[in-house]
Each structure stands twice: as C-alpha cells, then as structure tokens.
Design a protein around this motif. Structure first.
Motif, short mmCIF file in Angstrom:
data_model
loop_
_atom_site.label_atom_id
_atom_site.label_comp_id
_atom_site.label_asym_id
_atom_site.label_seq_id
_atom_site.Cartn_x
_atom_site.Cartn_y
_atom_site.Cartn_z
N VAL A 1 -0.91 1.30 9.69
CA VAL A 1 -2.36 1.34 9.45
C VAL A 1 -2.95 -0.05 9.69
O VAL A 1 -2.95 -0.89 8.79
CB VAL A 1 -2.67 1.87 8.03
N GLU B 1 -0.20 13.90 1.07
CA GLU B 1 -0.13 13.47 2.46
C GLU B 1 0.33 14.61 3.37
O GLU B 1 -0.19 14.78 4.47
CB GLU B 1 0.88 12.31 2.51
N THR C 1 0.46 -3.66 8.32
CA THR C 1 -0.62 -3.03 7.57
C THR C 1 -1.74 -4.04 7.31
O THR C 1 -1.52 -5.08 6.68
CB THR C 1 -0.07 -2.46 6.25
N LYS D 1 1.20 6.00 11.14
CA LYS D 1 2.41 5.35 10.68
C LYS D 1 2.17 3.88 10.35
O LYS D 1 2.78 3.31 9.46
CB LYS D 1 3.50 5.48 11.76
N CYS E 1 0.86 -1.19 0.00
CA CYS E 1 0.00 0.00 0.00
C CYS E 1 0.89 1.23 0.00
O CYS E 1 2.01 1.21 0.53
CB CYS E 1 -0.83 0.07 1.29
N LEU F 1 5.31 -6.01 0.47
CA LEU F 1 6.14 -4.95 1.07
C LEU F 1 5.33 -4.18 2.11
O LEU F 1 4.20 -3.78 1.85
CB LEU F 1 6.61 -3.95 0.02
N SER F 2 5.95 -3.95 3.25
CA SER F 2 5.33 -3.11 4.28
C SER F 2 6.41 -2.73 5.27
O SER F 2 7.01 -3.62 5.88
CB SER F 2 4.22 -3.90 4.98
N GLN F 3 6.66 -1.42 5.42
CA GLN F 3 7.72 -1.06 6.36
C GLN F 3 7.35 -1.51 7.77
O GLN F 3 8.18 -2.01 8.50
CB GLN F 3 8.08 0.43 6.30
N SER F 4 6.08 -1.35 8.14
CA SER F 4 5.68 -1.73 9.50
C SER F 4 5.50 -3.24 9.63
O SER F 4 5.68 -3.80 10.70
CB SER F 4 4.35 -1.06 9.86
N THR G 1 3.37 4.11 -0.14
CA THR G 1 4.76 4.20 -0.53
C THR G 1 5.39 2.81 -0.68
O THR G 1 6.24 2.60 -1.55
CB THR G 1 5.53 5.05 0.50
N SER G 2 4.99 1.87 0.14
CA SER G 2 5.54 0.52 0.01
C SER G 2 5.15 -0.09 -1.34
O SER G 2 5.94 -0.82 -1.95
CB SER G 2 5.06 -0.39 1.14
N LEU H 1 1.84 11.34 -4.05
CA LEU H 1 1.41 10.81 -2.75
C LEU H 1 2.00 11.64 -1.61
O LEU H 1 1.31 12.05 -0.68
CB LEU H 1 1.84 9.34 -2.62
N LYS H 2 3.29 11.93 -1.69
CA LYS H 2 3.93 12.70 -0.62
C LYS H 2 3.31 14.08 -0.51
O LYS H 2 3.08 14.58 0.58
CB LYS H 2 5.44 12.86 -0.91
O1 M6R Z 1 3.72 0.17 6.90
P1 M6R Z 1 3.48 0.13 5.41
O2 M6R Z 1 4.69 0.33 4.62
O3 M6R Z 1 2.71 -1.09 4.99
O4 M6R Z 1 2.51 1.36 5.14
C1 M6R Z 1 1.89 1.51 3.90
C2 M6R Z 1 1.31 2.89 3.74
O5 M6R Z 1 0.34 3.14 4.71
C3 M6R Z 1 2.40 3.96 3.83
O6 M6R Z 1 3.41 3.75 2.89
C4 M6R Z 1 1.81 5.35 3.59
O7 M6R Z 1 1.39 5.46 2.27
C5 M6R Z 1 2.89 6.38 3.94
N1 M6R Z 1 2.45 7.19 5.04
C6 M6R Z 1 3.28 7.23 2.80
O8 M6R Z 1 4.25 8.17 3.15
#
Ligand code: M6R
Length: 607
Positions: free
Chosen positions: A604, A490, A353, A602, A303, A347-350, A305-306, A486-487
């Motif tokens: 979701v 946001e 998600t 941060k 989702c 992909l997901s930084q957290s 940025t990922s 997107l940036k």
């Molecule tokens: O934790 P995630 O990478 O899965 O999060 C996905 C998106 O919610 C996240 O990249 C969101 O779009 C960012 N706030 C963008 O800067």
C-alpha cells in the motif's frame, strides 16, 4: 497498488510485458496498459480497465494489424490502482506527451501536480487525463524541446517535481529508456535476456538473477550499460542483490489459491527461520549484530497485520523482560512522542507501506534507534532504518498476510530474546529455554493446520449468512482476536469486530443475538469462561479456538507437553492459523477471490 515493468530485449516486448504485468496482478489494480516502440520509430499503446488478459488480446490484435511497423523489444507497462482520478482508460498508464514522442509510467504521487499542470497548460500543453502522472510526460516533452537527450530531460523534469515517483520514460525518437526514482521503489536489472526495470522484483524474477534497487533521486539510462546519475552527476551504482523469488515460487503447486498454499507453508517457513536464528539468540549475538544502542523501552509501529505482529513482539518484550512497551498505528504516527532511549521497531512485510515510511519520517527519534523488520531487505524501509532484520518469509503472493505474520513474530521474538539476553535482563539459561519453545512452533503450526482443516469446513454453512462476527480474547489472545477480525473483513467483506473479552459486557454484547458467531481465542485465562457464558446465554454461536474439547482444537495446549519456557506468555502463535483458515473458508463459500480481495493491495504505497 500500482506496478511498473519495462524492458529492452532482443525478442518481442509484448509477451514479456503481459507476463510481467500478470505477475504484478497480486498487488491489486483496476486498469493496465503498455506502450511499445515500433520498428519505424513510433510507439503504440494499449490500455484497459479490465484485466491483463484483455490487454493481451488488444496487443495481439494490434500486432496482427501491422500498426506502424512491427512491435519491437522495447516497451513499458503499468498496472494502476486508482487514487487520483477515476478508473478510466484515459487515466490508465502509460501517459504520453502532446506529440506522442514520450510515453511514461509512474508510481507515487506528484504533490505539486496541480501547479505544474497549470504551468504546462499555460504553455499550450494539452492533457488527456485527470491524473497527476501525466504532468511527467509533458515536463519531459518540455525539456526535450531544448534538444537534450531523454536522460537529461528526465533529470530536469524530476527536478521540478515534489512528492514520490518511480518513473520509466520511453522516447520514440531515440528509442531511449530512462528510469527515475524518488521515495517509490524501482529496480533495474540486466541479463542475457535483456534489460529490465520493475517496481517489484516478482515481475522480472524469471528473467534476471541479480538486480539493483534505485535510491532516492537516481536517474538511470537503461542502455547497453546502465548510466547512473543523481541531479545530473554520475554516482556509484548500488550493489547487485539476488532475488528471493525462484521460478517455482510463482506456481500454486497443487493448491487452489496462493492464500491456501501460504497458510500450509507456515510450519516449514517457521522451521527454516528458527533453524537460522536459534544459534544467535541466547548468546545475544543476533542483537549485537544489529549494532543498536541500549534501550529502556520498546515501541512497535506498522499497519494491519504487520501492526498485529508488532503487538505480539511488544508483548514478548514486556512479558519476558519487563520492558515497557507500546504500539503505534503508523498512519497516526505524526502525533506520536518517542521517549528517549526507545527501541522503535517498524514492521512491514513489503517495506514500502507509505504510512510506515511517513511515520518514520515524522518521528523525532532523538536518542532512540529504528530497526526495520521486513520481508524485503532492499525495501525503502530497510534502507531508511538504522538497522534491518529480514523476516525471511519468502515470497507471499496472497494479498492477505499469512506466513509473513508468522515470520515477523518469530523473527521479532528472537530479536527480543537476544536483546534481553545481551542486556542481561534475562539470563542465558532462561533464554535457552525460550529457544527450545521456539523450536516447537513448527509442530504447533502443523497441528493447528490439521485441526482447523478438520473442524472449520463443517462450521461454515452455519455461519455464512451472519451479518457480523465478533472475535474475543484475553491477555496475549487479544491481538490474535484482532488479526482474526481483520482477516475475516478483508476476505469475506463482512463486518467483524474484535474486543478484549472483558469489554463485551460494556457495549458489544448488545450485538449478540441468536446465532451471532462469536470466535473466542482461549489462550488459557479462566475468566474467559464467564465471557463465553454471557454470549451463550443470549443464543450467540460460540466458536472456541483452544485446546482439546474446543470447537476448533487447534492450540498447542491440546498437545499435552509442557512448554519449558512458558511460550504462551506472548503467544500462542498457532492461534493465527484457525483464524486464517476460518476467514479463507468463509470467503470461498461466499465466492470471494481470496488472493485478491476487492479494493485492497499487497503493497500500500499511498497514504
Ligand atoms: O506491507 P505491510 O506489511 O506494511 O502491509 C501492511 C498492511 O497493509 C497489511 O498487513 C494488510 O493489513 C494485509 N493485507 C492484511 O492481511
């Protein structure tokens, strides 16, 4: 999104809970609260729809008033990001049972809350809020009436629940503290400073070095020793994991905000990741360590940025190794068909998600394999995938993803190269030339930062009052246009759209009038000149991000040295930097909070 903290410590719990909740603020929230055990065996609670600072003042006042006894070292705290029920003090956590004996904090969604609430109300339980979470305290109350302890009551209560939860329950009568988790992250930890639980390691990293990530169905009593159970039976505790969050990570280190700090950290982050991965790329070992089956195609899912980072990685598989590839918006994953022998990269930084977790649950993978690319190796995504690659970006506090994007792309491209070399789609010499290109990325990022910091601030006055912004690119530049739009949305709360530049004349050109800012990522496709001309002819304000002579001369093309491997086939990665800086500068000029944009979080954790 919602955050949980809990502690049992020798000193006072209130200052810890307040500090820990502040460390969760970056996740986004609209109310906060705590419940603290008193020395006379009651709990006092305090909640607010304002900031954690207000909660701190309320707690100071409570402490000075003497309440029912002194506030002890045991307590629970929560930051809420409203989903079910309005933003009111009554809906803020902690929630209590009818008697005030049980207090709970909860993250997740109780899917059968309406049904449970009706049952509990029929048994004369009185509810004080509109939220699904409150059923948890009443279910526990119901179980405690049979005379069992808190751990058994929580086990029985969660056995009646459907959905997802991270719960910490506090029993005023016994002083017991019990944590339960199912499809929602919760960590527990013990150190000489006390016993802790949190939904996010950031909240407790100053107090512990090691933690344990609860697994689905776990119930843990946070006593002198941790008693781990699942469905009432003892289970082997999960391994201890060390935290990536050092004490110094929390500071701004002289920067005005975390986003600015994290943008500037990108060259160093990239260099560290490349140094670590480079020896394992061309020889295929990075790929073979993942122990994944052979694949014929690649699909990325994520989702925001990922997802954009995933698209760059998909482009790399295609442009470097002719691997058919596709990308999938995770929240639309239920209708996706995964062809046999697909390598699915989530992909997901957290790693938490909800849309991504739901998508991987819904996908019928058959003979395909799932690899997680995340910044958290104890995350739910990492645990559910067949294999996991940590992008090692380090802590990212700003809600806007910046250095995690760069880290995901580098790690994902390294995996792509290694997989292509291991499966003989590219030869090792070619792979080595690509690795040489990767090694240039830190310098390219540093150059992009310097060029953007010089060129962008003088532009802001000219574009700050625009009602909408267009971002254009061609080929490998399109995904960066998407990330730029997107940036900007946001952070600035302004409308922004991205398009492949060739599509402009098929509709969006109607939006362009005198002064409309049109940001063009010039990644080397000459056809973009005619698209720029189309904008200029209508008075649009073209902001070209490219090599020397561009409005923002941030791209490596301006550095003059040829790329041995032709890295810009899937890049140019450094074009994300001016887009991040443009969005941040505009947002600051508009008075926005760049670290905590409104309505966003941060991590979701709701669909
Ligand atoms: O934790 P995630 O990478 O899965 O999060 C996905 C998106 O919610 C996240 O990249 C969101 O779009 C960012 N706030 C963008 O800067």
């Amino acid at each position: 999104m919602c955050g949980i903290v809990a502690c049992r410590m020798p000193g006072a719990a209130a200052p810890f809970l307040v500090d820990a909740l502040r460390l969760l603020e970056y996740r986004g929230y609209d109310s906060a609260g705590v419940a603290i055990l008193t020395t006379t065996g009651t709990t006092v609670s305090s909640r607010t729809t304002h900031r954690v600072d207000t909660l701190e003042r309320q707690l100071d006042a409570l402490d000075q008033s003497g309440v029912d006894g002194a506030l002890s070292g045991t307590g629970i705290g929560h930051t809420r990001w409203a989903t079910h029920g309005a933003v009111t003090e009554a809906n803020a956590h902690p929630h209590r049972d009818c008697t005030g004996r049980v207090s709970i904090v909860h993250n997740g969604i109780i899917e059968n809350a309406v049904e449970l609430r009706a049952q509990l109300e029929a048994e004369r339980h009185v509810f004080a809020s509109d939220v699904d979470s409150e059923v948890v305290s009443h279910l526990i109350e119901h179980e405690l009436r049979s005379g069992c302890g808190l751990r058994d009551a929580v086990t029985a209560a969660t056995g009646r629940m459907r959905g997802s939860w991270a719960v910490v329950a506090l029993d005023a009568q016994s002083g017991a503290l019990v944590a339960a988790a199912h499809r929602s992250p919760l960590l527990v930890a013990r150190s000489e400073k006390g016993v802790f639980a949190a939904s996010d390691i950031n909240a407790i990293a100053q107090w512990v070095d090691l933690f344990q990530a609860m697994r689905d169905g776990d119930v843990v009593e946070l006593g002198e020793q941790f008693a781990w159970t699942r469905a009432g039976t003892g289970v082997t505790p999960p391994p201890f994991v060390s935290s990536i969050w050092s004490g110094t990570s929390h500071g701004l280190a002289g920067h005005a905000d975390f986003m600015g700090k994290e943008i500037e950290e990108q060259p160093e982050t990239a260099a560290r990741i490349i140094d670590e991965l480079a020896p394992r790329i061309a020889n295929g070992s990075l790929w073979s360590e993942l122990q994944l089956p052979p694949f014929e195609r690649v699909a990325v899912l994520g989702c925001g940025t990922s997802l954009n980072a995933g698209r760059v990685i998909a482009n790399a598989f295609g442009s470097l190794g002719d691997v058919p590839n596709s990308s999938l918006i995770a929240s639309e994953g239920q209708s996706a068909i995964v062809e046999p022998r697909t390598l699915v990269i989530a992909l997901s930084q957290s790693g938490e998600t909800a849309d991504v977790l739901r998508a991987i649950d819904d996908l019928d993978l058959g003979t395909s394999a799932l690899v997680a690319l995340t910044n958290s190796d104890h995350s739910t995504l990492a645990r559910r995938a067949d294999s996991m690659l940590n992008c090692n970006a380090g802590p990212e506090i700003g809600v806007a993803a910046t250095k995690t994007f760069v880290a995901q792309v580098i790690t994902g491209v390294a995996m792509a190269l290694s997989a292509l070399a291991a499966t003989r789609r590219i030869d090792r010499e070619y792979a080595r030339r690509q690795v040489d290109d990767l090694r240039r990325i830190p310098d390219l990022l540093a150059h992009a930062i310097a060029a953007s910091q010089k060129a962008i601030p003088p532009l802001i006055d000219e574009i700050r009052d625009a009602q909408g912004y267009l971002f254009l690119g061609r080929g490998s530049g399109v995904v960066y246009a998407a990330e730029g739009a997107l940036k900007l949305k946001e952070l600035s709360y302004r409308w922004a759209e991205h398009y492949p530049a060739g599509e402009l004349k098929h509709g969006p050109l109607a939006l362009v009038e005198a002064g409309t800012p049109v940001v063009v990522i010039d990644s080397g496709d000459r056809r973009i000149e005619s698209n720029i001309a189309e904008v200029s002819a209508r008075g649009g304000r073209v902001i070209r991000i490219g090599g020397a002579g561009s409005t923002i001369p941030a791209l490596g093309l301006s550095l003059g040295t040829p790329m041995p491997g032709g890295i810009d086939r899937w890049g140019p990665l450094e074009s994300v930097v001016p887009l991040q800086i443009l969005a941040r500068e505009l947002a600051l000029a508009l008075g926005r909070d760049v670290d905590k944009p409104r309505n966003l979080a941060k991590s979701v954790t709701v669909e």
